[in-house]
Design a protein around this motif. Sequence first.
Motif, PDB file in Angstrom:
ATOM      1  N   ALA A 120     -73.097 -22.081 -14.355  1.00 27.54           N
ATOM      2  CA  ALA A 120     -72.188 -22.719 -13.404  1.00 27.54           C
ATOM      3  C   ALA A 120     -72.828 -22.744 -12.023  1.00 27.54           C
ATOM      4  CB  ALA A 120     -70.865 -21.951 -13.347  1.00 27.54           C
ATOM      5  N   ALA A 121     -72.560 -23.816 -11.294  1.00 29.40           N
ATOM      6  CA  ALA A 121     -73.071 -23.894  -9.921  1.00 29.40           C
ATOM      7  C   ALA A 121     -72.519 -22.736  -9.116  1.00 29.40           C
ATOM      8  CB  ALA A 121     -72.666 -25.220  -9.290  1.00 29.40           C
ATOM      9  N   PRO A 122     -73.336 -22.115  -8.257  1.00 26.78           N
ATOM     10  CA  PRO A 122     -72.861 -20.945  -7.502  1.00 26.78           C
ATOM     11  C   PRO A 122     -71.746 -21.282  -6.530  1.00 26.78           C
ATOM     12  CG  PRO A 122     -75.008 -21.676  -6.703  1.00 26.78           C
ATOM     13  CD  PRO A 122     -74.737 -22.436  -7.953  1.00 26.78           C
ATOM     14  N   GLY A 123     -71.712 -22.511  -6.047  1.00 28.69           N
ATOM     15  CA  GLY A 123     -70.685 -22.914  -5.094  1.00 28.69           C
ATOM     16  C   GLY A 123     -70.539 -24.410  -5.085  1.00 28.69           C
ATOM     17  N   PRO A 124     -69.515 -24.939  -4.427  1.00 27.13           N
ATOM     18  CA  PRO A 124     -69.316 -26.392  -4.391  1.00 27.13           C
ATOM     19  C   PRO A 124     -70.504 -27.102  -3.757  1.00 27.13           C
ATOM     20  CG  PRO A 124     -67.377 -25.229  -3.558  1.00 27.13           C
ATOM     21  CD  PRO A 124     -68.466 -24.211  -3.686  1.00 27.13           C
ATOM     22  N   LEU A 128     -61.501 -41.078  -4.903  1.00 24.99           N
ATOM     23  CA  LEU A 128     -62.413 -41.429  -5.986  1.00 24.99           C
ATOM     24  C   LEU A 128     -63.321 -40.233  -6.258  1.00 24.99           C
ATOM     25  CD1 LEU A 128     -63.447 -44.981  -4.676  1.00 24.99           C
ATOM     26  CD2 LEU A 128     -61.495 -44.384  -6.132  1.00 24.99           C
ATOM     27  N   ASP A 129     -63.297 -39.745  -7.485  1.00 24.13           N
ATOM     28  CA  ASP A 129     -64.079 -38.566  -7.833  1.00 24.13           C
ATOM     29  C   ASP A 129     -65.558 -38.889  -7.982  1.00 24.13           C
ATOM     30  OD1 ASP A 129     -61.882 -36.874  -7.869  1.00 24.13           O
ATOM     31  OD2 ASP A 129     -61.504 -37.176 -10.009  1.00 24.13           O
ATOM     32  N   VAL A 130     -66.396 -38.032  -7.391  1.00 25.36           N
ATOM     33  CA  VAL A 130     -67.844 -38.061  -7.629  1.00 25.36           C
ATOM     34  C   VAL A 130     -68.110 -36.855  -8.527  1.00 25.36           C
ATOM     35  CG1 VAL A 130     -70.139 -38.100  -6.587  1.00 25.36           C
ATOM     36  CG2 VAL A 130     -68.186 -39.034  -5.336  1.00 25.36           C
ATOM     37  N   ALA A 131     -67.983 -37.067  -9.826  1.00 27.87           N
ATOM     38  CA  ALA A 131     -67.895 -35.958 -10.775  1.00 27.87           C
ATOM     39  C   ALA A 131     -69.112 -35.049 -10.755  1.00 27.87           C
ATOM     40  CB  ALA A 131     -67.658 -36.502 -12.185  1.00 27.87           C
ATOM     41  N   ASP A 132     -70.315 -35.638 -10.651  1.00 34.72           N
ATOM     42  CA  ASP A 132     -71.514 -34.811 -10.748  1.00 34.72           C
ATOM     43  C   ASP A 132     -71.715 -33.933  -9.513  1.00 34.72           C
ATOM     44  OD1 ASP A 132     -72.113 -37.225  -9.294  1.00 34.72           O
ATOM     45  OD2 ASP A 132     -74.225 -36.667  -9.389  1.00 34.72           O
ATOM     46  N   ARG A 133     -71.019 -34.211  -8.414  1.00 37.70           N
ATOM     47  CA  ARG A 133     -71.127 -33.396  -7.210  1.00 37.70           C
ATOM     48  C   ARG A 133     -69.835 -32.622  -6.919  1.00 37.70           C
ATOM     49  NH1 ARG A 133     -75.721 -34.892  -4.033  1.00 37.70           N
ATOM     50  NH2 ARG A 133     -77.190 -35.716  -5.564  1.00 37.70           N
ATOM     51  N   PRO A 192     -66.139 -18.879  -9.272  1.00 34.01           N
ATOM     52  CA  PRO A 192     -65.602 -17.531  -9.039  1.00 34.01           C
ATOM     53  C   PRO A 192     -66.552 -16.604  -8.287  1.00 34.01           C
ATOM     54  CG  PRO A 192     -66.307 -17.794 -11.323  1.00 34.01           C
ATOM     55  CD  PRO A 192     -66.372 -19.153 -10.698  1.00 34.01           C
ATOM     56  N   ASP A 193     -67.834 -16.916  -8.298  1.00 30.45           N
ATOM     57  CA  ASP A 193     -68.812 -16.027  -7.650  1.00 30.45           C
ATOM     58  C   ASP A 193     -69.308 -16.566  -6.315  1.00 30.45           C
ATOM     59  OD1 ASP A 193     -68.719 -14.306  -9.897  1.00 30.45           O
ATOM     60  OD2 ASP A 193     -70.157 -15.581 -10.961  1.00 30.45           O
ATOM     61  N   ASP A 194     -68.704 -17.626  -5.818  1.00 29.33           N
ATOM     62  CA  ASP A 194     -69.139 -18.203  -4.546  1.00 29.33           C
ATOM     63  C   ASP A 194     -68.482 -17.460  -3.390  1.00 29.33           C
ATOM     64  OD1 ASP A 194     -70.278 -19.999  -2.656  1.00 29.33           O
ATOM     65  OD2 ASP A 194     -68.374 -21.075  -2.574  1.00 29.33           O
ATOM     66  N   PRO A 195     -69.256 -16.759  -2.561  1.00 27.45           N
ATOM     67  CA  PRO A 195     -68.652 -15.970  -1.478  1.00 27.45           C
ATOM     68  C   PRO A 195     -67.930 -16.821  -0.442  1.00 27.45           C
ATOM     69  CG  PRO A 195     -71.055 -16.007  -1.277  1.00 27.45           C
ATOM     70  CD  PRO A 195     -70.724 -16.615  -2.601  1.00 27.45           C
ATOM     71  N   GLU A 196     -68.410 -18.055  -0.197  1.00 23.16           N
ATOM     72  CA  GLU A 196     -67.757 -18.895   0.811  1.00 23.16           C
ATOM     73  C   GLU A 196     -66.378 -19.353   0.346  1.00 23.16           C
ATOM     74  OE1 GLU A 196     -69.949 -21.953   2.743  1.00 23.16           O
ATOM     75  OE2 GLU A 196     -71.859 -20.917   2.524  1.00 23.16           O
TER      76      GLU A 196
END
Length: 283
Positions: free
Chosen positions: A94-98, A244-249, A191-195
Amino acid sequence: MDKREFGAFLRSRRERITPADIGVAHGRRRRTPGLRRDEVAQLAFISTEYYTRLEQARAPHPSREVLQGLSRALRLSDAETTYLHRLAGVEPAAAPGPPRVVRPSITDLITRLPQAAAIVVSATYEVLAWNDLACALMEDFSALSPRERNLARRVFLGPGAQGRRLYGVSDSDEFARTCALHLRAASARYPDDPETTALIDELCSGSAEFAELWNSRDVVTRPMLCKTFHHPVVGPITVNCDPLDVADRDQRVVIYTAEPGSPSEEALRLLNVVGTQRLDVPG
């Protein structure tokens, strides 16, 4: 693990990268298109023998670390990285943050909408990109720090947050609720993204309203299709609101447009001329 397809995919990605892409002279004796196996192995921090066996479908199951190294070495896109992991039978980490980097094509898109205000927001409501009309309608985002550009922080903790509200929008209470629901979903994805965790903790401690919404644990929301901005210069502007969703981002492009021929359309046209100037403030 589909070893045969895994190896064929590695080979196809290796052959599309030129030596110049990694700063290597082409050389007269180079026989293979793209990179050599030993060059990819070096970039991925694995042995040439192991990489060769991967391409030839003879190697054991690669680890997540090896897959990450290969993705980096072969300059794979997000979609290609996901595909490589799934060929190996491993779910991508999973990506660490948005993600906060907006694709240039999206930035170009919103600048080409002169009659529409448009912003790009992250999963945690940070405004990442905007066009000129959005600045005129809402505020000059370029004059704000990334922290100040977070709409959730501004709606719950900004000046007059409890009196309500952000940009004088008619549905600000519903927007506040939507923020809380989207942040709950984002916290589950990161869940692990501190920001993300720090933002939610700040909102819970600083806003009783947010704490109540958060503790409700609601996760369903409905789209806000129409809203009215009470602009200090041109007055009320009623706009359609289309996310409009940019799903990959994991980002959303939010586009505000007025009904053709309406007073609100005229007001937006005036804002295009006025820009971010405040004509109601003495010079």
